[in-house]
Design an enzyme around this catalytic site. Structure first.
Site, PDB file in Angstrom:
ATOM      1  N   HIS B 122      -0.132  14.484  -0.975  1.00 55.61           N
ATOM      2  CA  HIS B 122       1.173  14.055  -1.504  1.00 55.61           C
ATOM      3  C   HIS B 122       1.592  15.087  -2.561  1.00 55.61           C
ATOM      4  CE1 HIS B 122       3.959  11.559  -3.907  1.00 55.61           C
ATOM      5  NE2 HIS B 122       4.006  10.722  -2.888  1.00 55.61           N
ATOM      6  N   ASP B 198      -7.548  11.115  -4.693  1.00 53.85           N
ATOM      7  CA  ASP B 198      -6.288  10.381  -4.745  1.00 53.85           C
ATOM      8  C   ASP B 198      -6.506   9.056  -4.021  1.00 53.85           C
ATOM      9  OD1 ASP B 198      -3.779   9.319  -4.610  1.00 53.85           O
ATOM     10  OD2 ASP B 198      -2.833  11.028  -3.600  1.00 53.85           O
ATOM     11  N   GLN B 201      -3.407   5.418  -1.639  1.00 53.17           N
ATOM     12  CA  GLN B 201      -3.294   4.688  -0.374  1.00 53.17           C
ATOM     13  C   GLN B 201      -4.601   3.986  -0.003  1.00 53.17           C
ATOM     14  OE1 GLN B 201      -0.487   4.277   1.261  1.00 53.17           O
ATOM     15  NE2 GLN B 201       0.746   5.740   0.124  1.00 53.17           N
ATOM     16  N   LYS B 224       1.525  -0.216  -5.302  1.00 53.16           N
ATOM     17  CA  LYS B 224       1.146  -0.242  -3.887  1.00 53.16           C
ATOM     18  C   LYS B 224       0.049  -1.267  -3.624  1.00 53.16           C
ATOM     19  CE  LYS B 224       1.960   4.752  -3.337  1.00 53.16           C
ATOM     20  NZ  LYS B 224       3.332   4.858  -2.838  1.00 53.16           N
ATOM     21  N   CYS B 366       7.156  12.723   0.792  1.00 54.57           N
ATOM     22  CA  CYS B 366       6.610  13.526  -0.311  1.00 54.57           C
ATOM     23  C   CYS B 366       5.381  14.314   0.119  1.00 54.57           C
ATOM     24  CB  CYS B 366       6.293  12.654  -1.531  1.00 54.57           C
ATOM     25  SG  CYS B 366       7.712  11.804  -2.190  1.00 54.57           S
TER      26      CYS B 366
END
Lengths: 156, 409
Positions: B122, B198, B201, B224, B366
């Site tokens: 991202h 990261d 997600q 999220k 993104c």
């Protein structure tokens, strides 16, 4: 509630499926201008030639959604052979149809603004009127026009 | 235990209509909906507890502080952090990346150094490094895409030579790919690099154990994972955080300030300048308790089952007209379905779907370097979460057909 038929008029789909003036001119000598919509990744690449006052040839490249590509196709048909001054007027009329009134604040203090404006016929472009009901898509419709304006500015 | 069949009832927004149709929300990879538990925790905070934290001896100030610090502990447990002090609250995951770049990066990255990221990051895990590299002159290397939407790790050891930080998404927000974080982390550590994951997600959808993943930093975001916007988390090992200089300066992050200089506070406060987003932190605390009550394993199983169903249903209805980017092995992916359908542009696709109350994201998500690798300008992305059902997929599959007819060449 606006329906899809307001947005995807048959004439728009026709320009999308059968884009006019598709391609790319060699630049130089042609002028080249690009427009990007960073939100959706749409891009339009304009290459055009002028004889000093009018656009003598114009090709459209790039990729994007039906609205941006149809708008580009219709624009190419509308501006070919027109003078720079005429093209700026058409662009202004088209953007007004898209509810974008540039220089509106400044114009309010301008006495000339009270004079009746001559409405230019937009022809096929009228089909894009429904886009206004889908505000997210206005940027799609105006993408090629902004690229053309910046291309004309550079060509000058 | 499985996810209750009527779980949607706990999400007030999911009972509304869009364009006269019941909403079908398929954009949780962008932002999830919020359960009653989170909304009421934040509402109650403002109605009954609201006061600034870590200041004042009066009762409600103490209650606000306690609620906020309880949230920090619960979030720490949720990812199996070693200590609650390792949870640094930020505005979002993006700010967490910028914190690492501007604090750890400024101290540790110079002209002879390199960092390693991947082609499927991202922008939040790309641009902060590019901004810093303009100042510090280090090299940014990329792990390339391999087959079937996975990373090509063939040359990982070579790529890691001279690398000080390896920063990789655990799950692609475009392809759904679950990357082998432990494997990459082991290689990074063997090469003397630190590992940043990261988790934006990943944390909302799978059981997350930072000790087991053996990473050194992890960034993720609240909105999220059933929490509110405006709250993200940087987790890092305490000794790394202790050695890092402060990021933003101001109140809360100091022990003492004199005209001649300041003494930084202990972690986590060292990195939390100013009044924090207290209600959002309490909301995120309620979100992790909500997710815990359902069980992250159950959520993962629900999403595997739903993703399998989506692949089956979409192929059954649309055959070769539909292409789903990313791994075809469901066990190696999350419920993020980036779809190419006939030649319909993603923007047009999402417009038609919107008329059916279906929310999908169209665009580059993104992740422009990834889109260039895939050779597409945009995709339409349907992403699943714990509240989605097979019925949502059925409505999507049917509506795609209409888009196909409208734009058929």
């Amino acid at each position: 509630m606006p329906g899809l038929e307001d947005l995807y008029r048959e004439i728009i789909l026709d320009h999308y499926r059968n884009p006019r003036n598709r391609g790319e001119l060699e630049s130089p000598p042609a002028h080249r201008s690009e427009g990007f919509n960073p939100l959706c990744g749409d891009e339009v690449v304009l290459t055009f030639t002028t004889d000093g006052t009018t656009i003598t040839d114009l090709k459209i490249g790039g990729q994007g959604c039906s609205i941006s590509q149809a708008s580009a196709s219709m624009m190419s048909a509308a501006v070919l052979g027109k003078s720079t001054a005429e093209i700026r007027e058409i662009t202004k009329t088209f953007k007004a149809m898209m509810s974008i009134h540039e220089g509106e604040m400044a114009a309010e203090s301008d006495d000339n603004a009270t004079l009746p404006q001559v409405e230019l016929p937009l022809g096929d472009l009228e089909a894009l009127r429904g886009v206004v009901k889908f505000p997210v898509r206005i940027k799609c419709a105006t993408l090629p026009w902004n690229a053309l304006l910046s291309g004309l500015d550079e060509a000058n | 235990m499985t996810i209750p069949w009527n779980i949607k009832e706990q999400f007030p927004l999911l009972s509304r209509t869009v364009n006269d149709k019941p909403i079908v929300y398929l954009d949780s990879a962008a932002s999830s909906q919020k359960p009653e538990a989170v909304l009421s925790a934040m509402d109650t905070y403002y109605r009954q507890v609201n006061a600034n934290v870590h200041r004042g001896a009066y009762t409600i100030a103490a209650e606000a502080t306690e609620q906020m610090e309880t949230a920090r502990s619960d979030i720490a447990k949720f990812i199996n952090a070693y200590s609650a002090n390792e949870i640094i609250f930020t505005k979002n995951a993006t700010e967490a990346f910028n914190l690492v770049a501007r604090s750890w990066g400024v101290r540790n990255l110079g002209p002879d150094d390199a960092i390693l990221i991947t082609d499927m990051e991202h922008h939040a895990n790309i641009v902060p490094w590019q901004i810093l590299a303009e100042d510090r002159g280090f090299e940014i290397r990329w792990i390339p895409l391999g087959n079937d939407g996975t990373l090509d790790l063939t040359n990982l050891d070579k790529l890691l030579e001279g690398v000080k930080l390896c920063s990789v998404t655990a799950m692609s927000n475009v392809l759904g790919t679950l990357n082998p974080i432990r494997k990459i982390s082991d290689a990074a550590h063997a090469a003397g690099a630190l590992m940043l994951m990261d988790g934006s997600q990943y944390v909302p959808h799978l059981p997350t154990d930072v000790a087991d993943l053996d990473v050194d930093f992890m960034c993720f975001t609240g909105h999220k994972m059933c929490g509110p916007t405006g709250i993200g988390v940087l987790w890092a090992r305490a000794e790394i955080l202790d050695a890092m200089p402060p990021f933003l300066g101001g109140g809360e992050m100091i022990l003492d300030v004199k005209k001649s200089g300041f003494v930084a506070n202990e972690i986590p406060h060292k990195f939390e300048a100013g009044t924090p987003p207290i209600a959002e932190i309490i909301g995120l605390g309620a979100a992790v308790r909500f997710l815990d009550s359902l069980g992250m394993k159950n959520i993962r199983e629900h999403e595997i089952s739903l993703t399998k169903y989506a692949f089956m249903k979409l192929k059954e209805c649309h055959g070769d007209d539909i292409q789903i980017h990313g791994p075809s092995d469901i066990e190696k992916r999350g419920g993020v379905l980036s779809i190419a359908y006939k030649d319909v542009h993603p923007h047009d696709l999402s417009q038609v779907l919107d008329q059916h109350g279906i929310c999908v994201r169209a665009g580059h998500h993104c992740a422009k370097p990834l889109m260039r690798e895939l050779g597409v300008g945009a995709t339409a992305r349907a992403s699943l979460y714990l509240y989605n059902t097979e019925s949502d997929i059925d409505i999507l599959a049917e509506a795609l057909g209409e888009a196909g007819e409208l734009f058929a060449f």
